[in-house]
Scaffold this active site. Structure first.
Site, PDB file in Angstrom:
ATOM      1  N   VAL A 264     -20.260  17.213 -14.127  1.00 16.56           N
ATOM      2  CA  VAL A 264     -18.838  17.411 -14.063  1.00 16.56           C
ATOM      3  C   VAL A 264     -18.207  17.320 -12.783  1.00 16.56           C
ATOM      4  O   VAL A 264     -17.207  16.801 -12.574  1.00 16.56           O
ATOM      5  CB  VAL A 264     -18.516  18.575 -14.992  1.00 16.56           C
ATOM      6  CG1 VAL A 264     -17.040  18.835 -14.944  1.00 16.56           C
ATOM      7  CG2 VAL A 264     -18.934  18.380 -16.490  1.00 16.56           C
ATOM      8  N   GLU A 269     -13.079  11.765 -12.573  1.00 19.27           N
ATOM      9  CA  GLU A 269     -12.375  11.429 -13.884  1.00 19.27           C
ATOM     10  C   GLU A 269     -10.764  10.568 -13.439  1.00 19.27           C
ATOM     11  O   GLU A 269     -10.497   9.641 -14.214  1.00 19.27           O
ATOM     12  CB  GLU A 269     -12.132  12.507 -14.454  1.00 19.27           C
ATOM     13  CG  GLU A 269     -12.984  13.140 -15.244  1.00 19.27           C
ATOM     14  CD  GLU A 269     -13.553  14.495 -14.060  1.00 19.27           C
ATOM     15  OE1 GLU A 269     -13.125  14.378 -13.081  1.00 19.27           O
ATOM     16  OE2 GLU A 269     -14.546  15.336 -14.651  1.00 19.27           O
ATOM     17  N   ASP A 311       7.833 -22.750   4.692  1.00 20.37           N
ATOM     18  CA  ASP A 311       8.721 -23.871   4.718  1.00 20.37           C
ATOM     19  C   ASP A 311      10.044 -23.494   5.504  1.00 20.37           C
ATOM     20  O   ASP A 311      10.195 -22.181   5.529  1.00 20.37           O
ATOM     21  CB  ASP A 311       9.005 -24.087   3.299  1.00 20.37           C
ATOM     22  CG  ASP A 311       8.090 -24.751   2.572  1.00 20.37           C
ATOM     23  OD1 ASP A 311       7.282 -25.447   3.200  1.00 20.37           O
ATOM     24  OD2 ASP A 311       8.156 -24.793   1.185  1.00 20.37           O
ATOM     25  N   ASP A 637       6.767 -25.401  -2.780  1.00 18.29           N
ATOM     26  CA  ASP A 637       7.804 -25.477  -3.858  1.00 18.29           C
ATOM     27  C   ASP A 637       7.606 -26.780  -4.752  1.00 18.29           C
ATOM     28  O   ASP A 637       8.003 -26.992  -5.868  1.00 18.29           O
ATOM     29  CB  ASP A 637       9.311 -25.590  -3.479  1.00 18.29           C
ATOM     30  CG  ASP A 637       9.557 -26.408  -2.472  1.00 18.29           C
ATOM     31  OD1 ASP A 637       8.911 -27.458  -2.232  1.00 18.29           O
ATOM     32  OD2 ASP A 637      10.507 -26.367  -1.903  1.00 18.29           O
ATOM     33  N   ASP A 641       2.486 -29.658  -3.048  1.00 18.30           N
ATOM     34  CA  ASP A 641       2.108 -28.341  -2.527  1.00 18.30           C
ATOM     35  C   ASP A 641       0.815 -27.636  -3.116  1.00 18.30           C
ATOM     36  O   ASP A 641       0.273 -26.554  -2.591  1.00 18.30           O
ATOM     37  CB  ASP A 641       2.875 -27.458  -2.240  1.00 18.30           C
ATOM     38  CG  ASP A 641       4.335 -27.740  -1.425  1.00 18.30           C
ATOM     39  OD1 ASP A 641       4.017 -28.663  -0.564  1.00 18.30           O
ATOM     40  OD2 ASP A 641       5.467 -27.550  -1.405  1.00 18.30           O
ATOM     41  N   ASN A 703     -14.133  15.977  -5.463  1.00 21.06           N
ATOM     42  CA  ASN A 703     -15.382  16.096  -6.592  1.00 21.06           C
ATOM     43  C   ASN A 703     -16.463  16.523  -5.590  1.00 21.06           C
ATOM     44  O   ASN A 703     -17.281  17.550  -6.269  1.00 21.06           O
ATOM     45  CB  ASN A 703     -15.659  14.882  -6.979  1.00 21.06           C
ATOM     46  CG  ASN A 703     -14.574  14.330  -8.147  1.00 21.06           C
ATOM     47  OD1 ASN A 703     -13.711  13.567  -8.017  1.00 21.06           O
ATOM     48  ND2 ASN A 703     -14.971  15.030  -9.336  1.00 21.06           N
ATOM     49  N   GLU A 706     -17.194  20.489  -5.050  1.00 17.91           N
ATOM     50  CA  GLU A 706     -17.681  21.308  -6.090  1.00 17.91           C
ATOM     51  C   GLU A 706     -19.258  21.055  -6.270  1.00 17.91           C
ATOM     52  O   GLU A 706     -19.798  21.805  -6.458  1.00 17.91           O
ATOM     53  CB  GLU A 706     -16.992  20.936  -7.319  1.00 17.91           C
ATOM     54  CG  GLU A 706     -15.638  21.420  -7.561  1.00 17.91           C
ATOM     55  CD  GLU A 706     -14.543  20.370  -7.969  1.00 17.91           C
ATOM     56  OE1 GLU A 706     -15.062  19.441  -8.707  1.00 17.91           O
ATOM     57  OE2 GLU A 706     -13.445  20.321  -7.431  1.00 17.91           O
ATOM     58  N   ASN A 733     -10.961  19.607 -12.028  1.00 17.03           N
ATOM     59  CA  ASN A 733     -10.800  18.178 -11.875  1.00 17.03           C
ATOM     60  C   ASN A 733      -9.907  17.565 -12.756  1.00 17.03           C
ATOM     61  O   ASN A 733      -9.011  16.446 -12.452  1.00 17.03           O
ATOM     62  CB  ASN A 733     -12.308  17.391 -12.405  1.00 17.03           C
ATOM     63  CG  ASN A 733     -13.711  17.694 -11.539  1.00 17.03           C
ATOM     64  OD1 ASN A 733     -13.153  18.281 -10.433  1.00 17.03           O
ATOM     65  ND2 ASN A 733     -14.680  17.192 -11.702  1.00 17.03           N
TER      66      ASN A 733
END
Length: 897
Positions: A264, A269, A311, A637, A641, A703, A706, A733
């Protein structure tokens, strides 16, 4: 008659329409009857799909496994709490992804394709979805056909029907032949009456074939793989600890709980959830700034872009052409007035000039009105224009002299048109006048001059000798060097109609028309910002080289002269040719064709302007710059192109003047066709990637804090004295990490985000600096929490020691997330109160964790005891010192990559 052809009179009768189109009342009735011109999605992402997708996350299964392991050892409370928290993670992910899906749908609605139709006899630009049977489509090269229709007027029309037939070669179409929705005009132009729309079209019948399956972007995959790797690492660490404990004789149940705690602790998470929300929010923010991101991968690539090829017309300039000068009869006539209102005067030698007194001037103004496909109409107090800005400017200039396009076309109806192409650089129309034919041509002055053998001066036709040609081209250069766009105008009576080429030969030259499209006010600053950000700006235009250079100079394109300097060593065959091109940092399309690949590779990094280029040359430019190691953004455009837009790292289509093909080939669409919007998008892209680095480094640091804390307890104090229990870790967490990490994901851009070089695209999210920070900060935070645990005499009162440790880790959310708002700058430079989302998240998270300590039922579940105000001084003080220690780590790692 060709297959699919029908008698046009019968078609008009069937749909109750005419060449003048429908009335507004007819349109409303048909929208009610037939509905919008839209395809119904055969497979749409449903709410169920989004929910099921949450269980594809490996992390969720790790948590579920931890819950059932708790049940196995008869820790029922652990089982239910883990399941409840897992459910919360799933639902948070579900709601955020659901919102992201809805956000994407709303973004798609922002860019609504438009089509030109004729209604009540006048051209109108309308939303494609509002087309109804009976509408008259006005189509040109590059336009996507938006309904099944029957052609009744056409000029050299060819249609790409590969979307329906798979046939790669364009198909020629003529009068009374059918064209289909979803296909593309690749050459020529036409008018066609719509017979079917929406699901009644041929495309609608096979709509299921065009549904596109969405795929995760490389960035999403990178985060998913990182989450999976961390989860696997957590499982390995848990299994290792479990085996180690069993070998040393620890009880199975106790060891399973420790293994669960480790698993855990290491599982991030909040990582996938925060990633989804950050990208969705970032794309939404870009949309508010007129940049629509069609593919999420653009967010990752934007931060690495180091060259923007843009352009000129409409992107760097306003796209509001105004005719200011006419060179005719070897004299210059000034034209006053600006914009698209036909109000102004003609001045010669600063005196008002009656253009109708001179037959050559009169003929030139009629020519620019007739050799033209734009329209000008007054609606109320406003002038409504439809067409290309250059042609609109010509129509307006003629109207200032009381030569109205509609009136001229009534007396001199058009019988033929040779369409403009980027290769030919000119356009010609043929008209019937008093029983004979006359043609008018406009285009690039040098191209038009090549087709002329005479010129007209005050109504008299004279020979066009070399001296006169030179004088005309010198005047063209003079105009161009002052940022004018220049067109040559010519005509021919009784043209040779045997071929398109023959029509444009033996013409009479009338004069030059000089118009200006001033730079956008915000572009100069945007170009300067790009240079500061280490991004080179390259202008690609079909205009004259001198015009392009004048515009470039006015917007600061050449501020960095080092970009244009001649290389110290030019290892090419024709060194003189290379040096000539590089003296002014510009090259023409013709010169580009004369360069071999090796020469161009040497030159490419030092050229700022490509003038008189063809769209096809954009692809070569992109390939060469990429070969030289650059990340290239390219605007476009037109149909031609599309290859360059697809090849570019960031293909950028124009939302206003762009064709459907260019938009579909791009990853970004500009709603305002503005260069400054590209620069803003790059800034936002950099900020989004910065935020991804921040919350990733923060979450993994937290995390592993821990994990290290538990391993320290097991190693130094034994299996009985674990600093935190599995449920306590899971609560931290869930409620003390995710909300601050979301705040980091939505952090506003840092100051100076555009004052640094582009990011290396090969660089990992956890680069060397971030990896060092992650490990160092995890060790610092874990050591600080462990010191609180051992100083609280855990052997005597384990529950109080764990509560103080829990309070210390929780208190870190009051300070540590703010240190991660910048991975380089000090926390005091960014402040505590400039990110309201984070501030709110931190406060809410802290209040939630306090509830776990002070609400009796929850404190019993999580095995915590309420702390006194005096007892809070230790965890809060240690947490603050931890933040200062992290600032020290940042100082040490600053500049490391």
């Amino acid at each position: 008659m060709a297959e699919g052809s029908e008698k046009i009179e019968e078609v008009f009768a069937d749909v109750d329409s005419s060449e003048k189109g429908l009335t507004e009342e007819q349109v409303r009735e048909r929208l009610d009857k037939y509905g919008m011109n839209e395809l119904k999605e055969t497979k749409k992402t449903t709410t169920k799909d989004v929910f099921v997708r949450q269980f594809k996350n490996f992390i969720i299964w790790v948590l579920i496994a931890a819950a059932f392991l708790s049940l196995l050892v008869e820790e029922v409370i652990n089982f239910w709490v883990i399941m409840v928290i897992t459910f919360i993670v799933v639902m948070l992910g579900f709601f955020q992804e659901y919102r992201a899906e809805k956000a994407m749908e709303s973004l798609q609605k922002i860019v609504q394709p438009e089509t030109t139709v004729v209604r009540e006899g006048k051209p109108r630009n309308i939303k494609t979805k509002e087309i109804v049977p009976g509408d008259i489509l006005v189509l040109e090269s590059g336009d996507k056909i938006s309904g099944d229709a029957v052609v009744f007027e056409s000029v050299a029309l060819r249609v790409d029907e590969s979307a329906l037939t798979g046939e790669s070669h364009p198909v020629g179409k003529g009068k009374s032949e059918k064209i289909f929705a979803g296909t593309q005009v690749v050459h020529g132009k036409c008018r066609a009456v719509v017979v079917n729309t929406g699901m009644d079209t041929k495309l609608g019948q096979i709509a299921g074939l065009i549904q596109v399956k969405s795929e995760d972007t490389p960035l999403q995959k990178k985060i998913a793989n990182l989450s999976r790797s961390l989860a696997i690492l957590a499982l390995v660490a848990s299994l290792f600890t479990l085996v180690l404990g069993l070998v040393e004789g620890a009880p199975l149940e106790e060891m399973l709980l420790i293994a669960i705690a480790l698993a855990v602790g290491a599982v991030p998470e909040g990582l996938p959830l925060t990633m989804t929300l950050t990208l969705a929010f970032g794309m939404r923010q870009m949309a508010h700034h007129k940049a629509i991101i069609r593919k999420m991968l653009a967010v990752e690539t934007l931060g690495s872009t180091d060259i923007i090829c843009t352009d000129k017309t409409g992107t760097l300039t306003r796209n509001e052409m105004t005719v200011e000068k006419i060179f005719v009869n070897e004299n210059i006539i000034e034209v006053t007035g600006s914009g698209y209102a036909p109000k102004g005067e003609f001045l010669k030698d600063e005196q008002q000039f009656d253009v109708k007194q001179d037959p050559t001037v009169e003929r030139l103004l009629q020519a620019i009105a007739l050799c033209n496909n734009s329209s000008l109409e007054k609606r109320g107090d406003e002038w409504d224009v439809v067409g290309d800005p250059t042609e609109i400017a010509l129509t307006v200039a003629a109207a200032k002299a009381d030569f109205w396009k509609d009136d001229l076309e009534d007396s001199q109806p058009r019988t033929e048109e040779v369409t403009f192409t980027s290769e030919r650089k000119q356009m010609t129309t043929v008209h019937e006048r008093e029983g004979s034919l006359i043609s008018f041509t406009k285009g690039a002055p040098e191209t038009v001059l090549d087709g002329c053998d005479r010129m007209e001066i005050s109504g008299e036709s004279v020979s066009l000798n070399d001296e006169k040609r030179k004088h005309i081209m010198d005047k063209n250069m003079e105009f161009a060097s002052s940022a004018y766009r220049v067109l040559g105008i010519a005509y021919r009576e009784d043209p040779d109609m045997s071929s398109e080429d023959a029509i444009e030969q033996n013409m009479v030259f009338l004069g030059l028309v000089a118009m200006i499209d001033p730079p956008r006010e915000e572009v100069k600053e945007a170009v300067s910002t790009s240079h500061k950000a280490g991004i080179k700006v390259v202008m690609i235009t079909g205009d004259n080289q001198e015009t392009a250079k004048a515009i470039g100079a006015s917007i600061g394109l050449f501020d960095h002269r080092a970009e244009c300097g001649i290389p110290a060593h030019v290892n090419v065959a024709d060194e003189e040719k290379v040096r000539r091109i590089m003296e002014d940092c510009a090259v023409t399309g013709q010169e580009l064709d004369e360069l071999d690949d090796e020469e161009f590779e040497v030159l490419a990094d030092h050229i700022n302007i490509y003038a008189r280029t063809m769209p096809e040359q954009k692809l070569r430019i992109v390939k060469t710059l990429q070969k030289n190691g650059h990340i290239v953004a390219m605007t476009g455009d037109g149909v031609n192109d599309a290859p360059a837009l697809k090849k570019a790292d960031i293909g950028i289509a124009m939302g206003i003047k762009g064709t459907d093909v260019s938009k579909e080939s791009s990853v970004m669409v500009l709603q305002d066709d503005n260069f400054a919007t590209i620069v803003e998008a790059v800034k936002r892209g950099r900020a989004i990637y910065d935020n991804i680095e921040k919350f990733t480094t923060y979450l993994i640091s937290r995390n592993f804090t821990e994990v290290i804390l538990i391993l320290l307890g097991i190693t130094l104090l034994g299996f009985e004295l674990i600093p935190l229990l599995a449920l306590q870790i899971l609560f931290i967490n869930m409620f003390s990490e995710i909300m601050p990490s979301i705040g980091l994901g939505l952090d506003p851009p840092e100051k100076g985000v555009m004052d640094r070089a582009p990011r290396d695209p090969k660089e990992s999210i956890l680069n060397r600096r971030n990896l060092v920070m992650m490990v160092s900060n995890a060790v610092v935070m874990a050591s600080a929490a462990f010191l609180v645990f051992i100083s609280s005499n855990p052997a005597e009162n384990t529950q109080l020691a764990r509560t103080l440790t829990f309070a210390t880790v929780v208190s870190m959310i009051l300070f540590v997330p703010f240190a991660f708002r910048s991975l380089e700058k000090s926390i005091f430079s960014r402040g505590f109160f400039t990110n309201r989302v984070m501030l709110g998240g931190v406060v809410v998270s802290f209040l939630l964790t306090l509830s776990a300590m002070y609400i009796p039922f929850l404190s019993e579940v999580f095995e915590l005891v309420p702390l006194s105000l005096q007892q809070w001084l230790l965890p809060l003080g240690v947490a603050f010192c931890t933040m200062l220690a992290i600032e020290g780590v940042k100082a040490v790692t600053r500049g490391v990559k």
